[in-house]
Design a protein around this motif. Structure first.
Motif, mmCIF file in Angstrom:
data_model
loop_
_atom_site.group_PDB
_atom_site.id
_atom_site.type_symbol
_atom_site.label_atom_id
_atom_site.label_comp_id
_atom_site.label_asym_id
_atom_site.label_seq_id
_atom_site.Cartn_x
_atom_site.Cartn_y
_atom_site.Cartn_z
ATOM 1 N N TYR A 287 27.262 66.408 85.544
ATOM 2 C CA TYR A 287 26.013 66.619 84.833
ATOM 3 C C TYR A 287 26.285 66.640 83.325
ATOM 4 N N PRO A 288 26.245 65.453 82.701
ATOM 5 C CA PRO A 288 26.533 65.391 81.255
ATOM 6 C C PRO A 288 25.331 65.845 80.428
ATOM 7 N N ILE A 289 25.635 66.559 79.372
ATOM 8 C CA ILE A 289 24.627 67.001 78.415
ATOM 9 C C ILE A 289 25.063 66.476 77.049
ATOM 10 N N ASP A 290 24.207 65.667 76.417
ATOM 11 C CA ASP A 290 24.483 65.206 75.052
ATOM 12 C C ASP A 290 23.835 66.181 74.083
ATOM 13 N N ILE A 291 24.576 66.547 73.072
ATOM 14 C CA ILE A 291 24.103 67.503 72.083
ATOM 15 C C ILE A 291 24.065 66.816 70.723
ATOM 16 N N ASN A 292 22.921 66.911 70.071
ATOM 17 C CA ASN A 292 22.784 66.444 68.698
ATOM 18 C C ASN A 292 22.619 67.687 67.832
ATOM 19 N N PHE A 293 23.312 67.726 66.698
ATOM 20 C CA PHE A 293 23.225 68.899 65.846
ATOM 21 C C PHE A 293 23.560 68.521 64.416
ATOM 22 N N ILE A 294 23.242 69.421 63.519
ATOM 23 C CA ILE A 294 23.491 69.223 62.090
ATOM 24 C C ILE A 294 24.618 70.148 61.655
ATOM 25 N N ILE A 295 25.522 69.609 60.857
ATOM 26 C CA ILE A 295 26.541 70.423 60.196
ATOM 27 C C ILE A 295 26.261 70.307 58.705
ATOM 28 N N ASP A 296 25.922 71.416 58.086
ATOM 29 C CA ASP A 296 25.542 71.364 56.676
ATOM 30 C C ASP A 296 26.760 71.288 55.753
ATOM 31 N N LYS A 297 26.512 71.291 54.466
ATOM 32 C CA LYS A 297 27.575 71.147 53.464
ATOM 33 C C LYS A 297 28.620 72.261 53.528
ATOM 34 N N ASN A 298 28.211 73.410 54.088
ATOM 35 C CA ASN A 298 29.111 74.559 54.178
ATOM 36 C C ASN A 298 29.759 74.690 55.544
ATOM 37 N N GLY A 299 29.439 73.772 56.466
ATOM 38 C CA GLY A 299 30.028 73.809 57.795
ATOM 39 C C GLY A 299 29.218 74.563 58.833
ATOM 40 N N ASN A 300 28.032 75.041 58.452
ATOM 41 C CA ASN A 300 27.175 75.754 59.400
ATOM 42 C C ASN A 300 26.530 74.778 60.377
ATOM 43 N N VAL A 301 26.428 75.190 61.639
ATOM 44 C CA VAL A 301 25.806 74.371 62.677
ATOM 45 C C VAL A 301 24.346 74.803 62.819
ATOM 46 N N SER A 302 23.435 73.812 62.873
ATOM 47 C CA SER A 302 22.016 74.122 63.048
ATOM 48 C C SER A 302 21.324 72.976 63.784
ATOM 49 N N ASP A 303 20.057 73.173 64.085
ATOM 50 C CA ASP A 303 19.209 72.157 64.727
ATOM 51 C C ASP A 303 19.886 71.546 65.954
ATOM 52 N N VAL A 304 20.333 72.398 66.849
ATOM 53 C CA VAL A 304 21.027 71.944 68.054
ATOM 54 C C VAL A 304 19.990 71.518 69.093
ATOM 55 N N HIS A 305 20.129 70.296 69.585
ATOM 56 C CA HIS A 305 19.237 69.760 70.613
ATOM 57 C C HIS A 305 20.082 69.217 71.748
ATOM 58 N N ALA A 306 19.767 69.659 72.963
ATOM 59 C CA ALA A 306 20.507 69.204 74.138
ATOM 60 C C ALA A 306 19.645 68.206 74.908
ATOM 61 N N ILE A 307 20.277 67.116 75.354
ATOM 62 C CA ILE A 307 19.589 66.062 76.084
ATOM 63 C C ILE A 307 20.341 65.831 77.391
ATOM 64 N N GLU A 308 19.654 66.001 78.501
ATOM 65 C CA GLU A 308 20.274 65.753 79.803
ATOM 66 C C GLU A 308 20.407 64.256 80.037
ATOM 67 N N LYS A 309 21.507 63.867 80.638
ATOM 68 C CA LYS A 309 21.723 62.457 80.961
ATOM 69 C C LYS A 309 21.373 62.139 82.410
#
Length: 154
Positions: free
Chosen positions: A86-108
């Protein structure tokens, strides 16, 4: 001596330019303006193509270690799913300081609600990443990652 050689070369080039053998743009010409135009980049926007991609601290080994320590591999099995992956693709943003945000998971494939919840929980625990770099500047980076949950026959 160096100054006289430079002045001599300058005068020769200027004479050739006047003869039509060498093009030297006038300071107020459109060509000179294009040559002197500074190409500015808005480093506050999101990038997917960069000189150096964002990376998890410790690289691939660090990411694997983080997954081993924090990911609940039983998330899929608690949903009583058929054996398989069950693969899950994750799209996310890494800002200029290395913080992770806007995490979106998409089932395959299939429905694994627990898997998505687990992935989102995992990314909330994520430490800062090493930011992406473009032209020597840290930039916001759109990253993708796949995490696959497996259900066995056992």
């Amino acid at each position: 001596m160096i100054l006289s050689v430079f002045l001599f070369i300058f005068l020769i080039n200027r004479a050739k330019a006047q003869e039509g053998n060498l093009y030297v743009p006038k300071p107020d010409s459109s060509v000179a303006k294009q040559i002197n135009k500074v190409d500015t980049v808005n480093y506050d926007r999101f990038f997917v193509k960069v000189d150096k991609e964002a990376a998890f601290p410790g690289g691939a080994k660090g990411w694997s270690r983080f997954l081993e320590e924090h990911l609940d591999p039983m998330a899929a099995e608690r949903e009583n799913l058929k054996p398989g992956q069950y693969p899950i693709d994750i799209n996310f943003i890494i800002d200029k300081n290395g913080n992770v945000s806007d995490v979106h998971a998409i089932e395959k494939a299939g429905k694994c609600t627990n898997c998505i919840k687990e992935v989102l929980r995992l990314f909330k625990k994520s430490p800062k990443w090493i930011p992406a770099v473009l032209n020597g500047h840290n930039v916001k980076y759109v990253a993708n990652q796949r995490i696959t949950f497996a259900v066995s026959n056992e």
